[in-house]
Design an enzyme around this catalytic site. Structure first.
Site, mmCIF file in Angstrom:
data_model
loop_
_atom_site.group_PDB
_atom_site.id
_atom_site.type_symbol
_atom_site.label_atom_id
_atom_site.label_comp_id
_atom_site.label_asym_id
_atom_site.label_seq_id
_atom_site.Cartn_x
_atom_site.Cartn_y
_atom_site.Cartn_z
ATOM 1 N N ASP A 110 -5.083 3.156 -2.861
ATOM 2 C CA ASP A 110 -3.745 3.747 -2.827
ATOM 3 C C ASP A 110 -3.630 4.845 -3.879
ATOM 4 O OD1 ASP A 110 -3.169 1.803 -0.903
ATOM 5 O OD2 ASP A 110 -2.436 0.403 -2.420
ATOM 6 N N ALA B 180 0.812 -1.213 0.000
ATOM 7 C CA ALA B 180 0.000 0.000 0.000
ATOM 8 C C ALA B 180 0.848 1.267 0.000
ATOM 9 C CB ALA B 180 -0.949 -0.005 1.205
ATOM 10 N N GLY C 248 -5.546 -1.651 -5.265
ATOM 11 C CA GLY C 248 -4.695 -0.488 -5.476
ATOM 12 C C GLY C 248 -5.456 0.791 -5.743
ATOM 13 N N ASN D 1 -6.859 1.676 6.041
ATOM 14 C CA ASN D 1 -6.470 0.478 5.283
ATOM 15 C C ASN D 1 -6.590 -0.786 6.131
ATOM 16 O OD1 ASN D 1 -5.540 -0.647 2.813
ATOM 17 N ND2 ASN D 1 -4.148 1.082 2.556
ATOM 18 N N SER E 145 4.149 1.737 -0.682
ATOM 19 C CA SER E 145 4.991 1.937 -1.871
ATOM 20 C C SER E 145 4.130 2.227 -3.098
ATOM 21 C CB SER E 145 5.893 0.729 -2.107
ATOM 22 O OG SER E 145 5.152 -0.459 -2.271
ATOM 23 N N ARG F 112 -6.901 -4.262 7.696
ATOM 24 C CA ARG F 112 -6.605 -5.638 7.312
ATOM 25 C C ARG F 112 -6.912 -6.536 8.506
ATOM 26 N NH1 ARG F 112 -6.279 -3.226 3.216
ATOM 27 N NH2 ARG F 112 -4.677 -3.349 1.587
#
Length: 317
Positions: free
Chosen positions: A257, A34, A254, A165, A36, A167
């Site tokens: 992101d 995420a 993505g 984000n 990067s 998880r």
């Protein structure tokens, strides 16, 4: 430096011969993570970004580091762990609404990050510190590292941007909620989705969530509501900024992101808030049209063409 971010990137393996891993004989190897992804998205738009992490002293780690460096991201503060491996995961895109991920990251090099890895002088040079809720979930030392970085940023007028984000596979729901709320309270800008807001506060109404996040400590909250766009909230104003229609989603991984990269880019360019969110919406939509975690993130020219050409009304053409 415009933005500094910290987090784990991994090798990504996707089946070639069948969407299902059980039938796949061959796989494609890419890289993803995420933080990067956000860094790459920003460098493609012309911004200066530093990424902090650890990789293993293995071929996957060497390849990952070389690739991210090649995208223009400063990796000078990435360390190589002599013992722990680079993490990896497998991604099955069964269809646009059914993407399954299996992680192999327990004990990875990135999970070994600790407070001693922080270069305070590097952080204070940035305008923004980008944090996600993934990194503190990797280990207690990663949590401590993130909290130390936030403290350094706050002490030096570096704006903290937080994407929850969530998880759930990485930690217990109780611990996740506790830490996400803690980081949100220390952040200047928060970028949750509605589901993440509901997880944190128990409410799924975007306008109610906006007020809750503002009262919790943020000065700007941008709540993603999928294809319909995103709301932004400050103490003074709020607005729904419409999203961009996508006729067929190819790979949704993505997109969040890409949204974060667009928002940070808009803030760096000092755009009005509605245009900041519009840029996030645009890049999020563009990211869904190309397979891969970061492959669909645009250059500045590609973004401008999408935003200001008539074709932007239907980006699947």
């Amino acid at each position: 430096m415009d933005v500094v971010t910290i987090g784990e990137s991994m090798a990504v393996f996707s089946p070639d011969s069948s969407p299902l891993m059980r039938y796949a004989a061959t796989y494609s190897r890419k890289y993803g993570g995420a933080e990067s992804n956000v860094a790459i998205g920003l460098t493609r738009l012309g911004h200066n970004v530093g990424w902090i992490s650890k990789v293993g002293n293995d071929e996957l780690g060497k390849g990952l580091l070389s690739f991210i460096r090649g995208e223009g991201v400063d990796v000078s503060r990435v360390k190589v762990d002599a013992y722990a491996p680079t993490g990896l995961y497998f991604k099955e895109v069964r269809n646009a609404n059914d993407v399954r991920v299996q992680y192999y990251r327990s004990g990875s090099a990135a999970s070994q990050m600790n407070v001693s890895d922080i270069d305070e002088s590097y952080i204070v040079k940035a305008k923004y510190l980008h944090i996600t809720g993934i990194t503190p979930a990797l280990s207690e030392s990663c949590y401590e590292t993130v909290m130390k970085m936030i403290a350094i940023a706050k002490e030096n007028d570096v704006k903290v941007v937080f994407d929850p984000n969530l998880r759930k596979k990485l930690w217990s729901e109780e611990r996740a909620r506790e830490v996400l709320l803690e980081i949100a309270s220390k952040s200047d800008i928060v970028l949750p989705g509605v589901a993440e807001g509901e997880f944190m506060f128990g409410d799924n109404d975007p306008e109610a969530l906006g007020k809750l996040f503002i009262n919790h400590g943020a000065s700007l909250v941008i709540i993603k509501i999928g294809a319909k766009g995103a709301y932004y909230f400050t103490n003074e104003e709020s607005e729904l900024v419409a999203g961009f229609p996508v006729e067929q989603v190819i790979d949704p991984v993505g997109a969040g992101d890409g949204f974060a990269a667009g928002v940070l880019s808009g803030l760096l360019d000092e755009l009005p808030l509605d245009k900041v969110v519009e840029r996030g919406n645009a890049i999020g939509a563009m990211a869904t049209q190309i397979p891969g975690d970061f492959e669909g993130l645009p250059s500045r020219d590609e973004l401008n063409h999408f935003l200001y050409s008539s074709d932007s009304e239907d980006i699947s053409r």
